[in-house]
Write a protein that holds these residues in place. Sequence first.
Motif, PDB file in Angstrom:
ATOM      1  N   ASP A 219       0.838  -1.210   0.000  1.00  0.00           N
ATOM      2  CA  ASP A 219       0.000   0.000   0.000  1.00  0.00           C
ATOM      3  C   ASP A 219       0.865   1.249   0.000  1.00  0.00           C
ATOM      4  N   VAL A 220       1.873   1.271   0.861  1.00  0.00           N
ATOM      5  CA  VAL A 220       2.747   2.440   0.949  1.00  0.00           C
ATOM      6  C   VAL A 220       3.547   2.613  -0.341  1.00  0.00           C
ATOM      7  N   CYS A 221       4.031   1.498  -0.908  1.00  0.00           N
ATOM      8  CA  CYS A 221       4.785   1.581  -2.173  1.00  0.00           C
ATOM      9  C   CYS A 221       3.917   2.143  -3.290  1.00  0.00           C
ATOM     10  N   LEU A 222       2.673   1.692  -3.390  1.00  0.00           N
ATOM     11  CA  LEU A 222       1.768   2.211  -4.420  1.00  0.00           C
ATOM     12  C   LEU A 222       1.481   3.687  -4.200  1.00  0.00           C
ATOM     13  N   LEU A 225       4.548   5.568  -5.425  1.00  0.00           N
ATOM     14  CA  LEU A 225       4.593   5.538  -6.887  1.00  0.00           C
ATOM     15  C   LEU A 225       3.560   6.475  -7.493  1.00  0.00           C
ATOM     16  N   ALA A 226       2.362   6.480  -6.922  1.00  0.00           N
ATOM     17  CA  ALA A 226       1.289   7.318  -7.461  1.00  0.00           C
ATOM     18  C   ALA A 226       1.637   8.796  -7.336  1.00  0.00           C
ATOM     19  N   SER A 227       2.173   9.203  -6.184  1.00  0.00           N
ATOM     20  CA  SER A 227       2.538  10.611  -6.010  1.00  0.00           C
ATOM     21  C   SER A 227       3.683  11.000  -6.940  1.00  0.00           C
ATOM     22  N   THR A 228       4.638  10.085  -7.154  1.00  0.00           N
ATOM     23  CA  THR A 228       5.737  10.356  -8.076  1.00  0.00           C
ATOM     24  C   THR A 228       5.235  10.500  -9.498  1.00  0.00           C
ATOM     25  N   ALA A 248      -7.021   7.214  -7.485  1.00  0.00           N
ATOM     26  CA  ALA A 248      -7.462   5.826  -7.331  1.00  0.00           C
ATOM     27  C   ALA A 248      -6.581   5.081  -6.346  1.00  0.00           C
ATOM     28  N   THR A 249      -5.273   5.301  -6.423  1.00  0.00           N
ATOM     29  CA  THR A 249      -4.340   4.642  -5.506  1.00  0.00           C
ATOM     30  C   THR A 249      -4.537   5.138  -4.081  1.00  0.00           C
ATOM     31  N   LEU A 250      -4.772   6.439  -3.921  1.00  0.00           N
ATOM     32  CA  LEU A 250      -5.035   6.990  -2.592  1.00  0.00           C
ATOM     33  C   LEU A 250      -6.317   6.397  -2.012  1.00  0.00           C
ATOM     34  N   SER A 251      -7.348   6.248  -2.845  1.00  0.00           N
ATOM     35  CA  SER A 251      -8.608   5.647  -2.394  1.00  0.00           C
ATOM     36  C   SER A 251      -8.391   4.201  -1.954  1.00  0.00           C
ATOM     37  N   ASP A 280     -15.480   1.117   3.117  1.00  0.00           N
ATOM     38  CA  ASP A 280     -15.358   0.175   1.994  1.00  0.00           C
ATOM     39  C   ASP A 280     -15.766   0.816   0.670  1.00  0.00           C
ATOM     40  N   VAL A 281     -16.506   1.931   0.743  1.00  0.00           N
ATOM     41  CA  VAL A 281     -16.910   2.603  -0.490  1.00  0.00           C
ATOM     42  C   VAL A 281     -15.689   3.126  -1.246  1.00  0.00           C
ATOM     43  N   PHE A 282     -14.559   3.299  -0.541  1.00  0.00           N
ATOM     44  CA  PHE A 282     -13.347   3.771  -1.215  1.00  0.00           C
ATOM     45  C   PHE A 282     -12.767   2.708  -2.153  1.00  0.00           C
ATOM     46  N   PHE A 283     -13.086   1.428  -1.923  1.00  0.00           N
ATOM     47  CA  PHE A 283     -12.709   0.412  -2.904  1.00  0.00           C
ATOM     48  C   PHE A 283     -13.418   0.681  -4.231  1.00  0.00           C
ATOM     49  N   ILE A 284     -14.687   1.057  -4.148  1.00  0.00           N
ATOM     50  CA  ILE A 284     -15.458   1.379  -5.353  1.00  0.00           C
ATOM     51  C   ILE A 284     -14.909   2.642  -6.009  1.00  0.00           C
ATOM     52  N   PHE A 285     -14.627   3.669  -5.185  1.00  0.00           N
ATOM     53  CA  PHE A 285     -14.041   4.896  -5.730  1.00  0.00           C
ATOM     54  C   PHE A 285     -12.741   4.583  -6.474  1.00  0.00           C
ATOM     55  N   SER A 286     -11.927   3.691  -5.914  1.00  0.00           N
ATOM     56  CA  SER A 286     -10.650   3.341  -6.537  1.00  0.00           C
ATOM     57  C   SER A 286     -10.866   2.736  -7.917  1.00  0.00           C
ATOM     58  N   ALA A 287     -11.776   1.771  -8.005  1.00  0.00           N
ATOM     59  CA  ALA A 287     -12.039   1.133  -9.296  1.00  0.00           C
ATOM     60  C   ALA A 287     -12.578   2.131 -10.307  1.00  0.00           C
ATOM     61  N   VAL A 288     -13.491   2.992  -9.868  1.00  0.00           N
ATOM     62  CA  VAL A 288     -14.071   4.002 -10.764  1.00  0.00           C
ATOM     63  C   VAL A 288     -12.988   4.955 -11.270  1.00  0.00           C
ATOM     64  N   LEU A 289     -12.095   5.387 -10.389  1.00  0.00           N
ATOM     65  CA  LEU A 289     -11.045   6.321 -10.790  1.00  0.00           C
ATOM     66  C   LEU A 289     -10.028   5.672 -11.726  1.00  0.00           C
ATOM     67  N   PHE A 290      -9.706   4.393 -11.499  1.00  0.00           N
ATOM     68  CA  PHE A 290      -8.836   3.686 -12.440  1.00  0.00           C
ATOM     69  C   PHE A 290      -9.487   3.631 -13.824  1.00  0.00           C
ATOM     70  N   ALA A 291     -10.790   3.342 -13.861  1.00  0.00           N
ATOM     71  CA  ALA A 291     -11.510   3.276 -15.139  1.00  0.00           C
ATOM     72  C   ALA A 291     -11.521   4.633 -15.825  1.00  0.00           C
ATOM     73  N   ILE A 292     -11.777   5.690 -15.068  1.00  0.00           N
ATOM     74  CA  ILE A 292     -11.804   7.036 -15.644  1.00  0.00           C
ATOM     75  C   ILE A 292     -10.420   7.420 -16.162  1.00  0.00           C
ATOM     76  N   GLY A 293      -9.373   7.107 -15.398  1.00  0.00           N
ATOM     77  CA  GLY A 293      -8.021   7.412 -15.849  1.00  0.00           C
ATOM     78  C   GLY A 293      -7.679   6.727 -17.155  1.00  0.00           C
ATOM     79  N   ALA A 294      -8.040   5.447 -17.274  1.00  0.00           N
ATOM     80  CA  ALA A 294      -7.784   4.712 -18.517  1.00  0.00           C
ATOM     81  C   ALA A 294      -8.568   5.313 -19.675  1.00  0.00           C
ATOM     82  N   ALA A 295      -9.827   5.682 -19.427  1.00  0.00           N
ATOM     83  CA  ALA A 295     -10.662   6.250 -20.487  1.00  0.00           C
ATOM     84  C   ALA A 295     -10.143   7.604 -20.950  1.00  0.00           C
TER      85      ALA A 295
END
Length: 316
Positions: A219-222, A225-228, A248-251, A280-295
């Motif tokens: 978790d800390v490594c991700l 990496l995300a902030s970098t 997404a990584t922060l979520s 636990d809703v932050f797990f959903i936020f994470s997935a949504v943000l990963f999807a938005i980033g890819a899109a």
Amino acid sequence: MRSSINKSSNKSSKIQSLLTGQNIVYGGMAWAVGSLLFFLLFSVTIPGENRFGYLFGTYILECVPFLAAAWLCYRNWGSPQIPSGRNVWLGIGLGMFAYLLANVIFGVWELHFHLDPDVSPADFFYLISYVSIGWGMVLAVLPRRLNLEMWQWGIVGAIAAVGIAFAIWILVAAPGANDPTQAVVALETAKNLPGWVVGIDNLLSPLSRQVNFLYIVLDVCLLILASTLLLAFWGGRFAQSWRMIAAATLSLYIADMGFKYADAIAKAKGQEYESGGLLDVFFIFSAVLFAIGAALEYDVSSRSRRSNRRRTEGKQ
């Protein structure tokens, strides 16, 4: 024959027109808001009330965006125009798919077998997802030859320090976190369980402390990496997509730390941890943000490809 080919091409073009970055952003925001409302309305239940419907709903709300994120990352991997590199999105996409598989397995363990083990087969896929996401992020960082200024390295260091400090607090200071005598014996109902389930649980239980520590390290490594990555892509054409990935990584970090804390509190009270808490809703936020980033990255790269094509046609 030609008509069938034209029909199929028309269908694919209609689908592509619907899957624009803007539509996916709106859809993701609607899914996130709807999920938050679902958690706020139904997460608090009367003691003794059957929570199967609520818990099943939380798994559906979480699995759908992870599936969508995996597909959108796969679409990026299949596009030769993706500027951050196809293997970047292959790694993140594999991470999304592995997380989806882990959720399904964990859901079966919790909802069907009514178990709350410290370690389950789902953890194997959860760990694969973290490693895959981290691999994708490292591939995104390596070609950029990081030339961050001192204040930017200071931000990365501060984020790392806060992340490590909070993780250590969860690991050490949370009530019951390191008290094995408080752990709930989940197999009290082992007589109602298949033998292979009991065998797997007995095999994995001794690895509980090591696996939990590995989660916190990853978790800390991700988070670092995300902030970098966020600072490396800052101000570029694709900064917006990587802001979403960083968020997404922060979520994911918030959700994981919330899970670890809630689990420790439950053990301190001599209870079983049950998923579905508000964090636990932050797990959903994470997935949504990963999807938005890819899109968003696919959308920007598609626009760049179209503008280059127009320039070529204009020169001709």
